[in-house]
Structure formats: C-alpha cells, structure tokens
Scaffold this motif. Structure first.
Motif, PDB file in Angstrom:
ATOM      1  N   SER A  83       0.803  -1.231   0.000  1.00  0.00           N
ATOM      2  CA  SER A  83       0.000   0.000   0.000  1.00  0.00           C
ATOM      3  C   SER A  83       0.832   1.276   0.000  1.00  0.00           C
ATOM      4  O   SER A  83       0.302   2.351   0.286  1.00  0.00           O
ATOM      5  CB  SER A  83      -0.963   0.020   1.194  1.00  0.00           C
ATOM      6  OG  SER A  83      -1.840  -1.069   1.126  1.00  0.00           O
ATOM      7  N   ASN A  84       2.125   1.185  -0.316  1.00  0.00           N
ATOM      8  CA  ASN A  84       3.004   2.350  -0.323  1.00  0.00           C
ATOM      9  C   ASN A  84       3.654   2.510  -1.694  1.00  0.00           C
ATOM     10  O   ASN A  84       3.598   1.616  -2.521  1.00  0.00           O
ATOM     11  CB  ASN A  84       4.053   2.225   0.785  1.00  0.00           C
ATOM     12  CG  ASN A  84       3.405   2.209   2.157  1.00  0.00           C
ATOM     13  OD1 ASN A  84       2.554   3.038   2.459  1.00  0.00           O
ATOM     14  ND2 ASN A  84       3.785   1.261   2.986  1.00  0.00           N
ATOM     15  N   THR A  85       4.285   3.661  -1.926  1.00  0.00           N
ATOM     16  CA  THR A  85       4.868   4.001  -3.218  1.00  0.00           C
ATOM     17  C   THR A  85       6.383   3.953  -3.149  1.00  0.00           C
ATOM     18  O   THR A  85       6.982   4.626  -2.294  1.00  0.00           O
ATOM     19  CB  THR A  85       4.422   5.423  -3.632  1.00  0.00           C
ATOM     20  OG1 THR A  85       2.992   5.466  -3.665  1.00  0.00           O
ATOM     21  CG2 THR A  85       4.980   5.809  -4.990  1.00  0.00           C
ATOM     22  N   LEU A  86       7.011   3.197  -4.049  1.00  0.00           N
ATOM     23  CA  LEU A  86       8.472   3.139  -4.112  1.00  0.00           C
ATOM     24  C   LEU A  86       9.006   4.506  -4.497  1.00  0.00           C
ATOM     25  O   LEU A  86       8.587   5.091  -5.500  1.00  0.00           O
ATOM     26  CB  LEU A  86       8.921   2.092  -5.137  1.00  0.00           C
ATOM     27  CG  LEU A  86      10.426   1.942  -5.335  1.00  0.00           C
ATOM     28  CD1 LEU A  86      11.095   1.429  -4.061  1.00  0.00           C
ATOM     29  CD2 LEU A  86      10.708   0.997  -6.502  1.00  0.00           C
ATOM     30  N   ILE A  87       9.951   5.040  -3.677  1.00  0.00           N
ATOM     31  CA  ILE A  87      10.502   6.364  -3.967  1.00  0.00           C
ATOM     32  C   ILE A  87      12.013   6.357  -4.149  1.00  0.00           C
ATOM     33  O   ILE A  87      12.574   7.325  -4.649  1.00  0.00           O
ATOM     34  CB  ILE A  87      10.123   7.390  -2.879  1.00  0.00           C
ATOM     35  CG1 ILE A  87      10.702   6.997  -1.526  1.00  0.00           C
ATOM     36  CG2 ILE A  87       8.617   7.569  -2.833  1.00  0.00           C
ATOM     37  CD1 ILE A  87      10.663   8.117  -0.489  1.00  0.00           C
ATOM     38  N   GLY A  88      12.707   5.298  -3.717  1.00  0.00           N
ATOM     39  CA  GLY A  88      14.156   5.288  -3.844  1.00  0.00           C
ATOM     40  C   GLY A  88      14.794   4.197  -3.025  1.00  0.00           C
ATOM     41  O   GLY A  88      14.162   3.172  -2.727  1.00  0.00           O
ATOM     42  N   VAL A  89      16.068   4.439  -2.658  1.00  0.00           N
ATOM     43  CA  VAL A  89      16.830   3.465  -1.881  1.00  0.00           C
ATOM     44  C   VAL A  89      17.564   4.157  -0.741  1.00  0.00           C
ATOM     45  O   VAL A  89      17.893   5.347  -0.828  1.00  0.00           O
ATOM     46  CB  VAL A  89      17.853   2.704  -2.751  1.00  0.00           C
ATOM     47  CG1 VAL A  89      17.165   1.839  -3.781  1.00  0.00           C
ATOM     48  CG2 VAL A  89      18.822   3.661  -3.421  1.00  0.00           C
ATOM     49  N   ALA A  90      17.820   3.400   0.315  1.00  0.00           N
ATOM     50  CA  ALA A  90      18.593   3.908   1.449  1.00  0.00           C
ATOM     51  C   ALA A  90      20.060   4.016   1.047  1.00  0.00           C
ATOM     52  O   ALA A  90      20.595   3.118   0.393  1.00  0.00           O
ATOM     53  CB  ALA A  90      18.439   2.973   2.645  1.00  0.00           C
ATOM     54  N   THR A  91      20.713   5.108   1.434  1.00  0.00           N
ATOM     55  CA  THR A  91      22.131   5.279   1.116  1.00  0.00           C
ATOM     56  C   THR A  91      23.018   5.122   2.338  1.00  0.00           C
ATOM     57  O   THR A  91      24.239   5.149   2.208  1.00  0.00           O
ATOM     58  CB  THR A  91      22.405   6.654   0.475  1.00  0.00           C
ATOM     59  OG1 THR A  91      22.044   7.681   1.395  1.00  0.00           O
ATOM     60  CG2 THR A  91      21.638   6.797  -0.826  1.00  0.00           C
ATOM     61  N   GLU A  92      22.417   4.975   3.499  1.00  0.00           N
ATOM     62  CA  GLU A  92      23.151   4.725   4.738  1.00  0.00           C
ATOM     63  C   GLU A  92      22.348   3.755   5.583  1.00  0.00           C
ATOM     64  O   GLU A  92      21.116   3.759   5.528  1.00  0.00           O
ATOM     65  CB  GLU A  92      23.347   6.020   5.535  1.00  0.00           C
ATOM     66  CG  GLU A  92      24.291   6.998   4.883  1.00  0.00           C
ATOM     67  CD  GLU A  92      24.602   8.188   5.780  1.00  0.00           C
ATOM     68  OE1 GLU A  92      24.041   8.295   6.900  1.00  0.00           O
ATOM     69  OE2 GLU A  92      25.415   9.024   5.359  1.00  0.00           O
TER      70      GLU A  92
END
Length: 111
Positions: A83-92
């Motif tokens: 139910s959520n929208t993919l926005i990116g990736v963790a960088t840390e």
C-alpha cells in the motif's frame, strides 16, 4: 528544441496537503521533496532527484541499498511495500530503534 521546457530535476506541483520545506509529498505517482513551505493546493517547487534525510518509521532497520517507500497516510518513509509508493533506496544504514526516525534516501525520480 522548441518543445523543451526544463531539465526536470524539479517541478512545481500543487501541494496535496500543507508541507514545510524538506517534507516529502506525493501527487499522483510523482514523489518529491518540497523546496519551500506551502499550504494545501498552493504551488510548491518540488525536488525529484537527489539524496535527502527523510522522516521514517521508527523500529525499522535499513541497510544500504534497501528499497524505500512513501507511506502517504502517515507522511513518512518505510521499508514496507504494501500500500506504499516506491521512492528510492537507502544510502546509509539505519538502526532499528524506536528513536531511529530519520533515513537517508536517494530518490529514484521515476514512477
């Protein structure tokens, strides 16, 4: 090119809810980070690319490269896809304590 408008790293959107500079916002399938404050339906310049420290769900550990989603109901990032929208990736990496509520995210600028 007569049809060129702008680079596309930022766009002006109508705020779907009141936002302050640095807040995430989702308009349809477009996720970005507000460059300034805006009231509901006011125009706000929105960054679509870059790396940002965003509010996240506490008690979730993140690893570098983990997918990050936007929970538009609670206006924060999460590692939960449902139910959520993919926005990116963790960088840390982020620890999983209840007080670990900020995560560094590289926006994917796609939808």
């Amino acid at each position: 090119m007569k049809n060129y408008v702008q680079p596309g790293n930022t766009v002006t959107l109508s705020a779907p809810y009141a936002v302050t500079s640095g807040d995430g916002l989702l308009v349809g399938s477009i996720f970005g980070v507000a460059s300034g404050d805006a009231a509901l339906n006011d125009p706000v310049e929105t960054a679509l690319t870059g790396v940002f420290d965003l509010t996240k769900v506490g008690s979730q550990a993140w690893t570098v490269g983990a997918k990050v989603y936007w929970d538009d109901t609670n206006k924060r990032t999460t590692s939960v896809a449902t139910s959520n929208t993919l926005i990116g990736v963790a960088t840390e990496p982020v620890a999983g304590g209840a007080v670990d509520t900020i995560g560094r995210v590289r926006l994917n600028a796609s939808f």
